[in-house]
Write a protein that holds these residues in place. Structure first.
Motif, PDB file in Angstrom:
ATOM      1  N   LYS A  48       0.850  -1.185   0.000  1.00 18.66           N
ATOM      2  CA  LYS A  48       0.000   0.000   0.000  1.00 18.66           C
ATOM      3  C   LYS A  48       0.890   1.241   0.000  1.00 18.66           C
ATOM      4  N   VAL A  49       0.656   2.121  -0.969  1.00 13.28           N
ATOM      5  CA  VAL A  49       1.467   3.320  -1.136  1.00 13.28           C
ATOM      6  C   VAL A  49       0.546   4.533  -1.017  1.00 13.28           C
ATOM      7  N   PHE A  50       1.010   5.544  -0.273  1.00 11.32           N
ATOM      8  CA  PHE A  50       0.241   6.771  -0.040  1.00 11.32           C
ATOM      9  C   PHE A  50       0.867   7.915  -0.832  1.00 11.32           C
ATOM     10  N   SER A  51       0.031   8.874  -1.171  1.00  9.67           N
ATOM     11  CA  SER A  51       0.503  10.095  -1.820  1.00  9.67           C
ATOM     12  C   SER A  51       0.487  11.239  -0.815  1.00  9.67           C
ATOM     13  N   GLU A  52       0.903  12.433  -1.276  1.00  7.31           N
ATOM     14  CA  GLU A  52       1.001  13.575  -0.375  1.00  7.31           C
ATOM     15  C   GLU A  52      -0.363  14.068   0.103  1.00  7.31           C
ATOM     16  N   ASP A  53      -1.408  13.858  -0.696  1.00  9.54           N
ATOM     17  CA  ASP A  53      -2.740  14.338  -0.308  1.00  9.54           C
ATOM     18  C   ASP A  53      -3.523  13.328   0.519  1.00  9.54           C
ATOM     19  N   GLY A  54      -2.904  12.216   0.903  1.00 10.64           N
ATOM     20  CA  GLY A  54      -3.563  11.236   1.756  1.00 10.64           C
ATOM     21  C   GLY A  54      -4.205  10.078   1.024  1.00 10.64           C
ATOM     22  N   THR A  55      -4.332  10.154  -0.299  1.00 11.53           N
ATOM     23  CA  THR A  55      -4.888   9.030  -1.043  1.00 11.53           C
ATOM     24  C   THR A  55      -3.874   7.888  -1.105  1.00 11.53           C
ATOM     25  N   SER A  56      -4.372   6.699  -1.367  1.00  9.43           N
ATOM     26  CA  SER A  56      -3.503   5.529  -1.375  1.00  9.43           C
ATOM     27  C   SER A  56      -3.914   4.592  -2.500  1.00  9.43           C
ATOM     28  N   LYS A  57      -3.016   3.670  -2.805  1.00  7.52           N
ATOM     29  CA  LYS A  57      -3.254   2.654  -3.825  1.00  7.52           C
ATOM     30  C   LYS A  57      -2.537   1.386  -3.394  1.00  7.52           C
ATOM     31  N   VAL A  58      -3.233   0.263  -3.529  1.00 13.10           N
ATOM     32  CA  VAL A  58      -2.651  -1.042  -3.225  1.00 13.10           C
ATOM     33  C   VAL A  58      -2.136  -1.639  -4.533  1.00 13.10           C
TER      34      VAL A  58
ATOM     35  N   CYS B  12       6.859  22.043  -7.399  1.00 11.00           N
ATOM     36  CA  CYS B  12       6.402  21.030  -6.449  1.00 11.00           C
ATOM     37  C   CYS B  12       5.030  20.526  -6.877  1.00 11.00           C
ATOM     38  N   ILE B  13       4.862  19.232  -6.823  1.00 12.02           N
ATOM     39  CA  ILE B  13       3.644  18.610  -7.330  1.00 12.02           C
ATOM     40  C   ILE B  13       3.160  17.578  -6.329  1.00 12.02           C
ATOM     41  N   ARG B  14       1.856  17.462  -6.250  1.00 17.36           N
ATOM     42  CA  ARG B  14       1.213  16.433  -5.448  1.00 17.36           C
ATOM     43  C   ARG B  14       0.285  15.644  -6.359  1.00 17.36           C
ATOM     44  N   VAL B  15       0.482  14.344  -6.391  1.00 12.33           N
ATOM     45  CA  VAL B  15      -0.279  13.476  -7.286  1.00 12.33           C
ATOM     46  C   VAL B  15      -1.209  12.610  -6.452  1.00 12.33           C
ATOM     47  N   ALA B  16      -2.459  12.513  -6.889  1.00 16.35           N
ATOM     48  CA  ALA B  16      -3.433  11.651  -6.219  1.00 16.35           C
ATOM     49  C   ALA B  16      -3.368  10.260  -6.843  1.00 16.35           C
ATOM     50  N   LEU B  17      -3.100   9.263  -6.024  1.00 13.38           N
ATOM     51  CA  LEU B  17      -3.009   7.885  -6.517  1.00 13.38           C
ATOM     52  C   LEU B  17      -4.400   7.282  -6.676  1.00 13.38           C
TER      53      LEU B  17
END
Length: 588
Positions: A165-175, A583-588
């Motif tokens: 499970k990996v999280f992004s900077e905005d709190g979203t995650s992807k398994v 600087c970039i924040r990507v939603a997974l």
């Protein structure tokens, strides 16, 4: 098959004759020859055919009964009862049957007997050939399924998979399901592909420990599953940009101040020699300086003279003396990794905000065995952490740095370059003539940007005069269009913007835009230069009833923030450097 016709015709003729008139005598009697006088030629062929078939079938039955346990067929085509064969004398031969009875009870050739004969012949042929080893014996076993299962493969070839499970900077995650031998670089490329990001080789996987207040960027060659096995349940992986991951290979002099580096041999002080001394395992580079060191099991901090060598991190018990009797081992490099402190002041009562930690791999939740250190400024902390990585991994880091460059060199000239949009890909163009040209003069580029802004303003004014709302009206589009850009981070604080800049790498030209906290109509440009973070306020100004944005008190005006960012990516103007990375924040 040519004799089959007469065979069935003779059978039909026999059926037409009454049973009482049939003569069971042998083939030499005159009565039989009189009745079949018209078909004498056929009868002779029929008898020869029947005799040949009976002889061949009898020899086949005897061979099958001697070589196998297969139940033979009787002459009438029916299977015999399965009886155990006696070991005594052979069975009595059945009495001879007249050809007409044979013809009456005869049937077409049995396919089963012919198949058995063919199988025996094939078996005899294959037995005479040399033996060839079967390359797939597991497929020929009676109990093994035709499809290979993971358990049937050797342990080295079995592809073990695991969910991460990996999280992004905005709190979203992807398994993500990964293999056991997948590296951090492979996982980053997989996430870039799934998230539709630009692969500019600056993405990294971060090992984050919120309960310990630690985090570090995984090296590209590290195995993700192996690192996860050393993490606690509260820890997690973050998917983040890090432009400074290999920046020290480009500008090593900015990372290693001269007063902090000593060599065991004479060095000319060049950048190439500096890197070679770190990458060469036979050399003995040393990083030295004062650091605040937290005592193990205590809350107090001491300022000690520390030196970092290939054998480990040492502190001097007597001033700045580096004699062996005065050096005390603080941490080992082999079974540990270096982390940066997230909130050192709040969690560990650190004296500064530039903390670092050497964490043994066996430590999960305990803070007693953590070696906490603190530097005076960010440049000093970066120097210590970069030296730790170089001394620990050596040439592996350089190979990780060269792999993307070698892959880019192998790309076809017709393929799309894999690079960021903000990195050397924007140029000022002049389309006033029949063909476009690149504007290389910065003064001409600035005047072209001003002319373009005036043209936008004239178009907006003309549309307002005609009575329809312009799509470029300042009150609508120019005030909100920047919110669709990745470099705009909205209403965040100054501390948050500085934290994002530090997380994504303190390299020259790294920037972001945000809303101003002091002026609701203004914006702030946060920029990194020489590992220091600076803020520049973007103020709105009015001209002929239109609103513009400017960084230099109205000397250079822009109709919106996108135009402002595009201009300063080509010209530094009043800024210390050009805008290079955002600087970039990507939603997974």
């Amino acid at each position: 098959m040519q004799a089959a016709g007469p065979l069935f015709r003779s059978k039909d003729k026999v059926k037409q004759t009454p049973r009482s008139q049939q003569d069971p005598a042998g083939p030499g009697l005159p009565a039989q020859s009189d009745r079949l006088a018209n078909h004498q030629e056929d009868d002779v062929d029929l008898e020869a055919l029947v005799n040949d078939m009976n002889a061949s079938l009898e020899s086949l039955y005897s061979a099958c009964s001697m070589q196998s346990d297969t139940v033979p067929l009787l002459q009438n085509g029916q299977h015999a009862r399965s009886q155990p064969r006696a070991s005594g004398p052979p069975r009595s031969v059945q009495p001879q049957v007249s050809p007409r009875q044979r013809v009456q009870r005869s049937q077409p050739v049995h396919i089963l007997a012919v198949r058995r004969l063919q199988e025996e012949d094939q078996q005899f042929r294959t037995s005479s050939l040399p033996a060839i080893p079967n390359p797939f014996p597991e497929l020929c076993g009676p109990g093994s399924p035709p499809v290979l299962t993971p358990g049937s493969l050797p342990p080295s070839q079995a592809a073990a998979k695991q969910d991460v499970k990996v999280f992004s900077e905005d709190g979203t995650s992807k398994v993500v399901e990964i293999l056991a031998d997948m590296t951090a670089r492979d996982l980053c490329q997989l996430l870039v592909y799934k998230s539709h990001c630009v692969d500019d080789n600056s993405w990294t996987l971060v090992e984050h420990h919120p309960h310990l207040g630690l985090e570090r960027c995984l090296e590209d060659h590290e195995l993700v599953v192996q690192v996860e096995s050393t993490m606690a349940s509260e820890s997690k992986f973050l998917f983040r940009k890090n432009y400074a991951k290999y920046e020290f290979f480009k500008n090593p002099m900015n990372f290693f101040p001269e007063q902090m580096v000593t060599w065991c041999q004479q060095s000319n002080g060049s950048q190439t020699q500096l890197l070679q001394n770190f990458l060469n395992s036979s050399s003995c580079p040393e990083i030295q300086g004062f650091l605040h060191v937290k005592e193990l099991g205590k809350k107090s901090w001491k300022k000690l003279y520390v030196c970092l060598r290939r054998s480990g991190l040492y502190c001097s018990t007597k001033g700045t003396s580096k004699e062996p009797r005065h050096l005390q081992l603080l941490a080992d490099l082999e079974d540990s990794n270096i982390f940066s402190l997230i909130a050192g002041r709040k969690q560990y009562n650190a004296p500064t905000d530039h903390g670092l930690c050497i964490k043994p791999n066996k430590v999960r939740n305990e803070t007693k065995e953590l070696r906490l250190l603190c530097a005076e400024d960010e440049q000093t902390r970066t120097c210590w952490m970069t030296a730790f990585r170089l001394l620990k991994y050596g040439m592996l880091l350089y190979q990780n740095y060269r792999i993307p460059q070698q892959r880019k060199a192998l790309l076809s000239p017709f393929s799309t370059p894999v690079r960021s949009v903000s990195e050397n890909s924007l140029v000022a163009m002049d389309f006033s003539g029949q063909t476009g040209r690149v504007i290389e003069n910065p003064a001409e580029a600035q005047s072209a940007a001003l002319e373009e802004g005036h043209a936008w303003r004239k178009r907006s004014t003309r549309m307002n005069i005609l009575g329809s709302q312009s799509p470029l009206h300042p009150s609508t589009l120019s005030t909100v269009i920047h919110r669709t850009q990745h470099w705009f981070h909205g209403r965040i604080s100054r501390e948050e913007s500085h934290r994002i800049i530090k997380q994504q790498g303190l390299v020259d030209g790294l920037f972001l835009l945000r809303d101003s906290q002091s002026n609701p109509k203004a914006f702030v440009l946060t920029l990194c230069h020489h590992q220091k973070i600076k803020n520049f306020q973007i103020l709105p100004c009015e001209d002929d009833g239109q609103t513009f944005f400017s960084l230099d008190d109205g000397n250079t005006k822009f109709s919106d923030l996108i135009q402002l960012v595009d201009f300063y990516q080509l010209n530094k103007g009043v800024l210390p450097c050009k805008l290079k990375h955002h600087c970039i924040r990507v939603a997974l």
